[in-house]
Design an enzyme around this catalytic site. Structure first.
Site, short mmCIF file in Angstrom:
data_model
loop_
_atom_site.label_atom_id
_atom_site.label_comp_id
_atom_site.label_asym_id
_atom_site.label_seq_id
_atom_site.Cartn_x
_atom_site.Cartn_y
_atom_site.Cartn_z
N LYS A 42 92.58 -98.22 -90.26
CA LYS A 42 92.82 -97.20 -89.26
C LYS A 42 94.28 -96.79 -89.35
O LYS A 42 95.17 -97.64 -89.40
CB LYS A 42 92.52 -97.78 -87.85
CG LYS A 42 92.56 -96.78 -86.73
CD LYS A 42 92.15 -97.47 -85.43
CE LYS A 42 92.17 -96.52 -84.27
NZ LYS A 42 91.81 -97.18 -83.00
N ARG A 65 81.54 -99.94 -82.81
CA ARG A 65 82.44 -98.79 -82.88
C ARG A 65 81.79 -97.73 -83.78
O ARG A 65 81.80 -97.84 -85.00
CB ARG A 65 83.80 -99.21 -83.44
CG ARG A 65 84.82 -98.07 -83.52
CD ARG A 65 86.04 -98.48 -84.33
NE ARG A 65 86.89 -99.41 -83.61
CZ ARG A 65 87.90 -100.08 -84.19
NH1 ARG A 65 88.14 -99.93 -85.47
NH2 ARG A 65 88.64 -100.90 -83.47
N SER A 122 93.06 -101.06 -75.16
CA SER A 122 94.00 -101.27 -76.25
C SER A 122 95.43 -101.07 -75.77
O SER A 122 95.71 -100.17 -74.97
CB SER A 122 93.73 -100.27 -77.38
OG SER A 122 92.47 -100.46 -77.95
#
Length: 203
Positions: A131, A33, A102
């Site tokens: 996050k 990521r 997701s």
């Protein structure tokens, strides 16, 4: 569509050096990521991660950047809900690249299942500080609910606030694989964490 994922543990990392380190320790399913990089650095780091993955028999997942994943032939792409509208899933399928999506709600799960992904991820299972999330913690009970909805053949990933101590409860609740960031890359001994997680999630 796959019937299982490459590993019950799924480290999510922010630099290709982690693909090398965690792959050497036994991780076989790693998400790269990368954020806020210029195009040249992004491409260079993805290639570095891809080369490390090949050395250690890792199935590499690239978060977003689907065009680059197509160009380089990455194993998997992970797609957020906000990116579904701009991702060419037909091109991805034609290239025989697997993809996961997701999900955080029933509506998002319905949308994900409508495009036939190779896995769905549910999160955050517990509160996460890495996050900023608009979603409250889902809890392991939601994993069991997701498993009932998606059936036995669709792979399910748990993510969000998961530690080694919590990982086995996610597997028991219905997850095929358990993803984490901090418990690997913020650990004093990431290699030990890989071995410990594998033992915990495989027993």
């Amino acid at each position: 569509m796959t019937s299982r994922l490459p590993s019950p543990i799924y480290p999510v990392v922010d630099h290709p050096r982690w693909v090398e380190r965690l792959g050497a320790a036994g991780a076989r399913f790693i998400q790269l990521r990368l954020k806020n990089l210029d195009p040249e650095t992004l491409r260079s780091q993805v290639i570095e991660g891809q080369e490390a993955a090949a050395r250690h028999n890792v199935r590499l997942v690239l978060n977003d950047y689907w065009q680059l994943a197509l160009e380089l032939g990455i194993d998997y792409i992970h797609i957020g809900q906000e990116d579904l509208d701009t991702t060419d899933l037909e091109q991805i399928r034609a290239a025989r690249i697997a993809f996961g999506i997701s999900t955080h709600s029933h509506q998002e799960l319905d949308r994900a299942l409508s495009v036939r992904p190779d896995y769905v991820a549910l999160g955050p299972i517990w509160e996460t500080k890495l996050k900023k999330m608009i979603w409250d913690p889902q809890g392991v009970e939601k994993l069991t609910e997701w498993r009932r909805i998606i059936g036995p053949d669709m792979p399910l990933v748990a993510i969000g606030g998961i530690t080694k101590a919590r990982a086995s409860s996610c597997i028991a609740a219905g997850a095929d694989s358990v993803a984490a960031v901090s418990d690997f890359i913020a650990s004093d001994d990431p290699e030990y964490q890989v071995r410990a997680w594998l033992q915990t999630c495989s027993s």
